[in-house]
Design an enzyme around this catalytic site. Structure first.
Site, PDB file in Angstrom:
ATOM      1  N   TYR A  31       4.918   9.213  -2.524  1.00  0.00           N
ATOM      2  CA  TYR A  31       3.823   8.025  -1.510  1.00  0.00           C
ATOM      3  C   TYR A  31       2.903   9.249  -0.326  1.00  0.00           C
ATOM      4  O   TYR A  31       3.115   7.735   0.642  1.00  0.00           O
ATOM      5  CB  TYR A  31       4.291   7.149  -1.345  1.00  0.00           C
ATOM      6  CG  TYR A  31       5.229   6.312  -2.351  1.00  0.00           C
ATOM      7  CD1 TYR A  31       3.967   5.838  -3.081  1.00  0.00           C
ATOM      8  CD2 TYR A  31       6.869   6.087  -3.023  1.00  0.00           C
ATOM      9  CE1 TYR A  31       4.591   5.130  -4.295  1.00  0.00           C
ATOM     10  CE2 TYR A  31       6.597   5.258  -3.872  1.00  0.00           C
ATOM     11  CZ  TYR A  31       5.736   5.073  -4.088  1.00  0.00           C
ATOM     12  OH  TYR A  31       5.693   3.490  -5.712  1.00  0.00           O
ATOM     13  N   LYS A  56       9.999   0.176 -11.352  1.00  0.00           N
ATOM     14  CA  LYS A  56      10.421   0.521 -10.929  1.00  0.00           C
ATOM     15  C   LYS A  56      11.977  -0.307 -10.251  1.00  0.00           C
ATOM     16  O   LYS A  56      11.746  -1.109 -11.537  1.00  0.00           O
ATOM     17  CB  LYS A  56       9.946  -0.387  -9.757  1.00  0.00           C
ATOM     18  CG  LYS A  56       8.093   0.530  -9.318  1.00  0.00           C
ATOM     19  CD  LYS A  56       7.356   0.077  -8.464  1.00  0.00           C
ATOM     20  CE  LYS A  56       6.258   0.943  -7.650  1.00  0.00           C
ATOM     21  NZ  LYS A  56       5.436   0.345  -6.702  1.00  0.00           N
ATOM     22  N   GLU A 116       1.172  13.397 -11.498  1.00  0.00           N
ATOM     23  CA  GLU A 116       1.548  12.706 -11.149  1.00  0.00           C
ATOM     24  C   GLU A 116       3.109  13.342 -12.417  1.00  0.00           C
ATOM     25  O   GLU A 116       3.917  13.029 -12.541  1.00  0.00           O
ATOM     26  CB  GLU A 116       1.609  11.580 -11.493  1.00  0.00           C
ATOM     27  CG  GLU A 116       1.225  10.551  -9.764  1.00  0.00           C
ATOM     28  CD  GLU A 116       0.973   9.617  -9.615  1.00  0.00           C
ATOM     29  OE1 GLU A 116       0.418   9.219  -8.441  1.00  0.00           O
ATOM     30  OE2 GLU A 116       1.356   9.059 -10.889  1.00  0.00           O
ATOM     31  N   HIS A 137       4.972   1.404 -11.208  1.00  0.00           N
ATOM     32  CA  HIS A 137       3.643   2.354 -11.106  1.00  0.00           C
ATOM     33  C   HIS A 137       2.657   2.853 -12.053  1.00  0.00           C
ATOM     34  O   HIS A 137       3.666   2.892 -12.689  1.00  0.00           O
ATOM     35  CB  HIS A 137       4.399   3.650 -10.205  1.00  0.00           C
ATOM     36  CG  HIS A 137       3.478   4.482  -9.113  1.00  0.00           C
ATOM     37  ND1 HIS A 137       2.866   4.445  -8.643  1.00  0.00           N
ATOM     38  CD2 HIS A 137       3.089   5.807 -10.358  1.00  0.00           C
ATOM     39  CE1 HIS A 137       1.599   5.824  -8.525  1.00  0.00           C
ATOM     40  NE2 HIS A 137       1.718   6.244  -9.836  1.00  0.00           N
ATOM     41  N   ASN A 153       6.848  -4.950  -6.836  1.00  0.00           N
ATOM     42  CA  ASN A 153       5.784  -5.027  -7.983  1.00  0.00           C
ATOM     43  C   ASN A 153       5.834  -4.255  -9.224  1.00  0.00           C
ATOM     44  O   ASN A 153       5.125  -4.606  -9.993  1.00  0.00           O
ATOM     45  CB  ASN A 153       4.242  -5.337  -7.346  1.00  0.00           C
ATOM     46  CG  ASN A 153       4.150  -3.512  -7.544  1.00  0.00           C
ATOM     47  OD1 ASN A 153       4.958  -2.639  -7.315  1.00  0.00           O
ATOM     48  ND2 ASN A 153       2.990  -3.521  -6.802  1.00  0.00           N
TER      49      ASN A 153
HETATM   50  P1  ADP Z   1      -0.228   0.786  -6.331  1.00  0.00           P
HETATM   51  O1  ADP Z   1       0.750   0.379  -6.359  1.00  0.00           O
HETATM   52  O2  ADP Z   1      -0.988   0.059  -6.556  1.00  0.00           O
HETATM   53  O3  ADP Z   1      -1.373   1.838  -6.996  1.00  0.00           O
HETATM   54  P2  ADP Z   1      -0.626   1.672  -3.618  1.00  0.00           P
HETATM   55  O4  ADP Z   1      -0.984   2.891  -4.155  1.00  0.00           O
HETATM   56  O5  ADP Z   1      -1.423   1.430  -1.953  1.00  0.00           O
HETATM   57  O6  ADP Z   1      -0.352   1.093  -4.419  1.00  0.00           O
HETATM   58  O7  ADP Z   1       0.719   1.235  -2.714  1.00  0.00           O
HETATM   59  C1  ADP Z   1       2.216   2.239  -3.725  1.00  0.00           C
HETATM   60  C2  ADP Z   1       2.838   0.897  -3.793  1.00  0.00           C
HETATM   61  O8  ADP Z   1       3.813   0.348  -1.989  1.00  0.00           O
HETATM   62  C3  ADP Z   1       3.259  -0.718  -4.141  1.00  0.00           C
HETATM   63  O9  ADP Z   1       2.966  -0.800  -5.367  1.00  0.00           O
HETATM   64  C4  ADP Z   1       4.322  -1.164  -3.541  1.00  0.00           C
HETATM   65  O10 ADP Z   1       5.173  -1.275  -4.501  1.00  0.00           O
HETATM   66  C5  ADP Z   1       4.271  -0.957  -2.110  1.00  0.00           C
HETATM   67  N1  ADP Z   1       2.805  -1.549  -1.036  1.00  0.00           N
HETATM   68  C6  ADP Z   1       2.120  -1.333  -1.052  1.00  0.00           C
HETATM   69  N2  ADP Z   1       1.439  -2.115   0.167  1.00  0.00           N
HETATM   70  C7  ADP Z   1       2.131  -2.603   0.677  1.00  0.00           C
HETATM   71  C8  ADP Z   1       2.344  -3.735   1.556  1.00  0.00           C
HETATM   72  N3  ADP Z   1       1.147  -3.729   2.678  1.00  0.00           N
HETATM   73  N4  ADP Z   1       3.370  -3.388   1.860  1.00  0.00           N
HETATM   74  C9  ADP Z   1       4.517  -3.439   1.346  1.00  0.00           C
HETATM   75  N5  ADP Z   1       4.233  -2.632  -0.118  1.00  0.00           N
HETATM   76  C10 ADP Z   1       3.495  -2.040  -0.357  1.00  0.00           C
END
Ligand code: ADP
Length: 154
Positions: free
Chosen positions: A49, A9, A126, A115, A112
């Site tokens: 997303y 990312k 994907e 992905h 974070n």
């Molecule tokens: P993951 O990437 O762990 O599979 P998700 O698919 O739920 O998680 O979410 C996609 C991305 O959206 C996350 O990696 C993170 O960057 C962002 N995200 C998820 N939940 C939140 C939140 N509550 N607040 C801000 N950003 C979020």
């Protein structure tokens, strides 16, 4: 063998951690089947997303993920989808276990670092979203016999 889609990312790119993130996957033994840099545009972000479209933080994720180009990886290995998810750690980097990418390198829920596809079916969709067939490489890693037992690599 299974394939999964990883995105390094914008926060990892900005912080100069792209190589470090990639080395977690390399050191684990995952094969790089495809790698490229991609600028995510609005259409791609909305598609990628779509499962979060109704969340209040959706516009923020799109802004964040489009801020800089990302590095897309197609990684291959035994149970690669699950292995990569575990290597990334849970979504909130502050809660991610030490030893995981997010647990070692981040402090944020949004920023974070990485992905990873969340299921084999999602991975298939994907990978096709980010890579053409001719951008994926089907070579035999020379150390396979030292990474897996015979029954695991058959
Ligand atoms: P993951 O990437 O762990 O599979 P998700 O698919 O739920 O998680 O979410 C996609 C991305 O959206 C996350 O990696 C993170 O960057 C962002 N995200 C998820 N939940 C939140 C939140 N509550 N607040 C801000 N950003 C979020």
């Amino acid at each position: 063998m299974e394939r999964t889609l990883i995105l390094i990312k914008p926060d990892a790119i900005a912080r100069g951690l792209a190589g470090r993130v990639l080395s977690y996957f390399e050191a684990k033994g995952l094969k790089i089947a495809g790698i490229k840099m991609v600028q995510l545009d609005e259409a791609l972000l909305k598609e990628h997303y779509a499962h979060l479209a109704d969340k209040p933080f959706f516009p923020d994720i799109c802004e964040f993920m489009g801020r800089l180009p990302v590095i897309a990886l197609c990684l291959e290995g035994l149970e690669a989808v699950e292995v990569c998810r575990r290597l990334c750690g849970v979504t909130n980097s502050r809660q991610a276990a030490p030893g995981t990418i997010r647990g070692d390198l981040g402090l944020s829920m949004q920023a974070n670092l990485v992905h990873a596809s969340d299921s084999v079916e999602t991975a298939r969709v994907e990978i096709a979203r980010f890579f053409r067939e001719d951008e994926l490489f089907d070579y035999q890693p020379p150390l396979l016999a030292y990474q897996y037992a015979r029954d695991e690599r058959e």
